[in-house]
Design an enzyme around this catalytic site. Structure first.
Site, PDB file in Angstrom:
ATOM      1  N   TRP A  54     -14.926  17.408  15.924  1.00  0.00           N
ATOM      2  CA  TRP A  54     -14.698  16.639  14.824  1.00  0.00           C
ATOM      3  C   TRP A  54     -15.435  17.438  14.014  1.00  0.00           C
ATOM      4  O   TRP A  54     -17.246  17.176  14.223  1.00  0.00           O
ATOM      5  CB  TRP A  54     -14.879  15.190  14.769  1.00  0.00           C
ATOM      6  CG  TRP A  54     -13.644  14.864  16.000  1.00  0.00           C
ATOM      7  CD1 TRP A  54     -13.465  14.244  17.076  1.00  0.00           C
ATOM      8  CD2 TRP A  54     -12.236  14.811  15.678  1.00  0.00           C
ATOM      9  NE1 TRP A  54     -12.505  13.563  18.189  1.00  0.00           N
ATOM     10  CE2 TRP A  54     -11.110  13.937  17.389  1.00  0.00           C
ATOM     11  CE3 TRP A  54     -11.080  15.010  14.743  1.00  0.00           C
ATOM     12  CZ2 TRP A  54     -10.471  13.934  17.155  1.00  0.00           C
ATOM     13  CZ3 TRP A  54      -9.656  14.703  15.145  1.00  0.00           C
ATOM     14  CH2 TRP A  54      -9.053  14.469  16.047  1.00  0.00           C
TER      15      TRP A  54
ATOM     16  N   GLU B 231      -5.283  -4.292   3.139  1.00  0.00           N
ATOM     17  CA  GLU B 231      -5.075  -5.375   4.279  1.00  0.00           C
ATOM     18  C   GLU B 231      -5.829  -6.525   3.791  1.00  0.00           C
ATOM     19  O   GLU B 231      -6.035  -7.339   5.142  1.00  0.00           O
ATOM     20  CB  GLU B 231      -4.740  -4.647   5.137  1.00  0.00           C
ATOM     21  CG  GLU B 231      -3.205  -4.133   5.626  1.00  0.00           C
ATOM     22  CD  GLU B 231      -3.193  -2.328   4.549  1.00  0.00           C
ATOM     23  OE1 GLU B 231      -4.472  -2.538   3.909  1.00  0.00           O
ATOM     24  OE2 GLU B 231      -2.412  -1.419   5.194  1.00  0.00           O
TER      25      GLU B 231
ATOM     26  N   LYS C 293     -10.236  18.484  12.839  1.00  0.00           N
ATOM     27  CA  LYS C 293     -10.835  18.910  14.811  1.00  0.00           C
ATOM     28  C   LYS C 293     -10.318  21.128  15.166  1.00  0.00           C
ATOM     29  O   LYS C 293      -9.526  21.340  14.884  1.00  0.00           O
ATOM     30  CB  LYS C 293      -9.365  18.515  15.597  1.00  0.00           C
ATOM     31  CG  LYS C 293      -9.562  18.161  17.298  1.00  0.00           C
ATOM     32  CD  LYS C 293      -8.776  17.066  17.201  1.00  0.00           C
ATOM     33  CE  LYS C 293      -9.843  16.778  19.146  1.00  0.00           C
ATOM     34  NZ  LYS C 293      -9.131  16.334  20.008  1.00  0.00           N
TER      35      LYS C 293
ATOM     36  N   THR D 110       0.961  -1.089  -0.054  1.00  0.00           N
ATOM     37  CA  THR D 110       0.330   0.133   0.371  1.00  0.00           C
ATOM     38  C   THR D 110       1.124   0.938  -0.092  1.00  0.00           C
ATOM     39  O   THR D 110       1.620   1.315   0.729  1.00  0.00           O
ATOM     40  CB  THR D 110      -1.130   0.212   1.244  1.00  0.00           C
ATOM     41  OG1 THR D 110       0.044   0.263   2.101  1.00  0.00           O
ATOM     42  CG2 THR D 110      -1.831  -1.041   1.533  1.00  0.00           C
TER      43      THR D 110
HETATM   44  P1  ADP Z   1      -4.563   3.276  -0.716  1.00  0.00           P
HETATM   45  O1  ADP Z   1      -4.920   4.086   0.357  1.00  0.00           O
HETATM   46  O2  ADP Z   1      -2.479   3.003  -0.535  1.00  0.00           O
HETATM   47  O3  ADP Z   1      -4.971   3.491  -1.769  1.00  0.00           O
HETATM   48  P2  ADP Z   1      -6.131   0.706   0.141  1.00  0.00           P
HETATM   49  O4  ADP Z   1      -6.521   0.945  -1.704  1.00  0.00           O
HETATM   50  O5  ADP Z   1      -6.461  -0.409   0.511  1.00  0.00           O
HETATM   51  O6  ADP Z   1      -4.322   2.014   0.166  1.00  0.00           O
HETATM   52  O7  ADP Z   1      -7.104   1.988   0.710  1.00  0.00           O
HETATM   53  C1  ADP Z   1      -8.118   1.701   1.709  1.00  0.00           C
HETATM   54  C2  ADP Z   1      -8.578   3.064   2.079  1.00  0.00           C
HETATM   55  O8  ADP Z   1      -9.470   3.520   0.980  1.00  0.00           O
HETATM   56  C3  ADP Z   1     -10.034   2.590   3.662  1.00  0.00           C
HETATM   57  O9  ADP Z   1      -9.399   2.487   4.583  1.00  0.00           O
HETATM   58  C4  ADP Z   1     -10.173   3.836   3.386  1.00  0.00           C
HETATM   59  O10 ADP Z   1      -9.954   4.302   4.227  1.00  0.00           O
HETATM   60  C5  ADP Z   1     -11.137   4.163   2.100  1.00  0.00           C
HETATM   61  N1  ADP Z   1     -12.289   3.098   1.974  1.00  0.00           N
HETATM   62  C6  ADP Z   1     -11.609   2.436   1.144  1.00  0.00           C
HETATM   63  N2  ADP Z   1     -13.416   1.946  -0.344  1.00  0.00           N
HETATM   64  C7  ADP Z   1     -13.832   3.464   0.840  1.00  0.00           C
HETATM   65  C8  ADP Z   1     -15.047   3.707   0.508  1.00  0.00           C
HETATM   66  N3  ADP Z   1     -16.187   3.007   0.131  1.00  0.00           N
HETATM   67  N4  ADP Z   1     -15.531   4.760   1.545  1.00  0.00           N
HETATM   68  C9  ADP Z   1     -14.654   5.279   2.032  1.00  0.00           C
HETATM   69  N5  ADP Z   1     -13.353   4.918   1.780  1.00  0.00           N
HETATM   70  C10 ADP Z   1     -13.066   3.997   1.987  1.00  0.00           C
END
Ligand code: ADP
Length: 541
Positions: free
Chosen positions: A442, A326, A437, A182
């Site tokens: 928040w 993950e 914040k 990631t």
């Molecule tokens: P990267 O940030 O490196 O692209 P990932 O693709 O694994 O890594 O990203 C996962 C993150 O993406 C999640 O922890 C979340 O914050 C965000 N995410 C994924 N799908 C959604 C969704 N449908 N709505 C909001 N956030 C999302």
């Protein structure tokens, strides 16, 4: 007492073997880097995968070797997924959009022994190869006629003359099969090492949870790249269920996708919201939907309600999904149960804007700052933790990164802040690091963005925190106006005022031509924070 059933290991090679036998005519269609459209069936694919596995062995691939790919979505990349893992190697997909520093870090961290590269990325490899492991064999994913000059091997020559049968070994099911890093917003990228077991179970979980998209005869378009969390599991779930895969190659802009979807009668398309915003613009320009489109899966970042509404209004089912690298990655999906199908549109869109409900094999909990569980009442918001068959148990060769992410019971902390309601619907409020914040309270950047996106003159937007001497942080709204015209700031504020308290409203609005994206196509808040960190809000003079 133990059950007395056979203990057959779950293995990835069995998925394609099954598809070749039971869904032999389902297709893998690819827009090729060479410029044409290529077609082969799962039955043909299985034969080529066997040849490729033999080729990998002749190149010296040993069990556990990391074999990297730097490629678009296409049949050769798909073949590598199966041949590498089936023959005991680990398929390490590299995101070509990573910075030079990040890419060099992961190629060395993974100690890749071979690299398979699409023609597009040959110049990138030539420029960076000197900093990568010595002896790294580079195979260009093309035929002899298209081979570049230089010290490269040819993909099609690797297959030539090899047997179309391979005796796939019965590897222990915990054997590593895939590796994906990631990008991470701080520090080096972190690797998730998938196993045969987690991958096969995840494929079954996805197939079970998204039956609209995944069944024999369906044509599915993974716009989400094979280099981004296994294209959300589609390379495994599609053959398992008999759905055909339509691979778009490197052209992911609205017009190219529209054309491909039309030509190939794509029924279900999967990708991040930014991609669908591009398609939406093209649909508006053409005044019609691509033929045959009936279903979309949107995830990777929050899908704006306005986007969901646009497609749903035209009869396309939108499934909002959430997950992470993950987690292999699918955690939740938002297809509505039958009893909600007849609800008024506004109600359905509101539910679909949430991130959906967990799939089988994934458990969710939200906790307060002391780690105590919070109720699933749709009100209490806390950090989201997960546990499941396809969730990482620790980053690859990176003990330091594991320190803060697992709780005492072994649950994985996602870094997302969320609520879960009594029906099991997850709502991601924000990423913990993106929350704003202000005066001890928040503000959710996601909620503000979602509302602003509904304005017809907004093409894209982001809300970030700007440091503030009195309130700690205050929201700044960054807007990409639509090509037609720029929205009035007062209109945007009026729109927001309908939904938010005064203290939650952005202190300022800036207009930009483009919003920076991360390597995975999401809005890069890190870059925006750097860009606008010194932004002077109106009341700071
Ligand atoms: P990267 O940030 O490196 O692209 P990932 O693709 O694994 O890594 O990203 C996962 C993150 O993406 C999640 O922890 C979340 O914050 C965000 N995410 C994924 N799908 C959604 C969704 N449908 N709505 C909001 N956030 C999302």
């Amino acid at each position: 007492m133990l059950g007395s059933m056979m203990m057959r290991p779950l293995k990835i090679a069995d998925i394609l073997g099954y598809a070749a036998e039971i869904h032999p005519r389902s297709e893998v269609v690819s827009v090729r880097t060479e410029g044409d459209v290529h077609r082969q069936t799962y039955a043909q694919t299985a034969k080529r995968v066997a040849q490729l596995a033999h080729g990998l062995k002749t190149l010296g691939m040993e069990t556990g070797d990391r074999v990297a790919t730097l490629a678009w979505n296409g049949y050769r990349h798909f073949e590598l997924y199966y041949a590498i893992s089936g023959a005991g190697g680990v398929c390490h997909t590299i995101n070509p959009r990573l910075s030079e520093e990040q890419m060099t870090y992961i190629v060395n961290h993974a100690s890749d022994t071979m690299l398979f590269v699409d023609l597009t990325f040959v110049p990138l490899v030539a420029a960076r190869r000197a900093d990568w492991p010595e002896g790294l064999k580079v195979v260009v994913m093309t035929d002899r006629a298209h081979m570049p000059d230089g010290d490269y091997l040819c993909y099609e020559e690797l297959l030539q003359g090899q047997s179309q049968h391979y005796d796939w070994p019965d590897l222990p099911e915990e054997t590593a099969a895939g590796l994906c890093y990631t990008s991470g917003t701080t520090g080096h990228p972190k690797g998730t090492l998938y196993s045969h077991r987690s991958t096969v179970l995840h494929a079954m979980m996805v197939g079970l949870s998204l039956p609209k998209a995944l069944q024999p005869g369906r044509r599915v378009l993974p716009v989400v790249p094979l280099f981004h969390v296994n294209a959300w599991g589609l390379p495994y779930a599609a053959p398992l269920t008999g759905a055909s895969l339509i691979f778009p190659g490197g052209a992911l802009d609205g017009p190219s996708l529209f054309r491909l979807m039309d030509q190939e009668q794509v029924y279900s398309a999967w990708g991040v919201p930014t991609v669908w915003l591009g398609l939406e613009a093209e649909i508006k320009a053409q005044g019609r939907m691509p033929q045959g489109l009936g279903d979309m899966v949107v995830g990777g970042s929050a899908a704006p309600a306005s986007l969901i509404e646009f497609f749903e209004d035209d009869g396309v089912n939108v499934c909002h999904a959430w997950g992470m690298t993950e987690m292999s990655p699918i955690g939740t999906q938002g297809n509505l149960p039958d009893y909600l199908a007849d609800k008024p549109s506004a109600e359905r869109i509101a539910i679909k804007s949430k991130q959906g409900r967990r799939v089988f094999g994934v458990e969710l909990k939200i906790v307060d700052e002391d780690g105590a569980r919070l109720p699933h009442d749709g009100e209490a918001a806390g950090e989201l933790y997960v546990r499941g068959h396809a969730v990482t148990a620790g980053y690859y060769k990176n003990e330091a990164a594991n320190q803060d992410v697992f709780d005492a019971d072994g649950w994985f902390g996602t870094g997302d802040v969320a609520t879960i309601d009594a029906d099991g619907y997850l709502t991601i409020t924000d990423r913990a690091k993106d929350l704003i914040k202000s005066g001890g309270e928040w503000i959710s950047s996601l909620d503000l963005e979602n509302t602003v996106m509904a304005h017809p003159l907004v093409a894209n937007c982001a809300v970030i925190a700007v440091p503030h001497p009195k309130w700690d942080e205050r929201p700044l709204l960054i807007v990409v106006p639509s090509p037609a015209a720029r929205p009035e700031v007062s209109d945007l504020m009026d729109l927001l005022s309908e939904h938010f308290a005064k203290w939650q409203l952005p202190d300022d609005v800036v207009f930009v031509d483009e919003i920076p994206l991360t390597a995975t196509g999401k809005v890069s808040k890190l870059t925006l924070r750097k860009q606008f960190g010194d932004h002077k809000l109106p009341d700071m003079d």
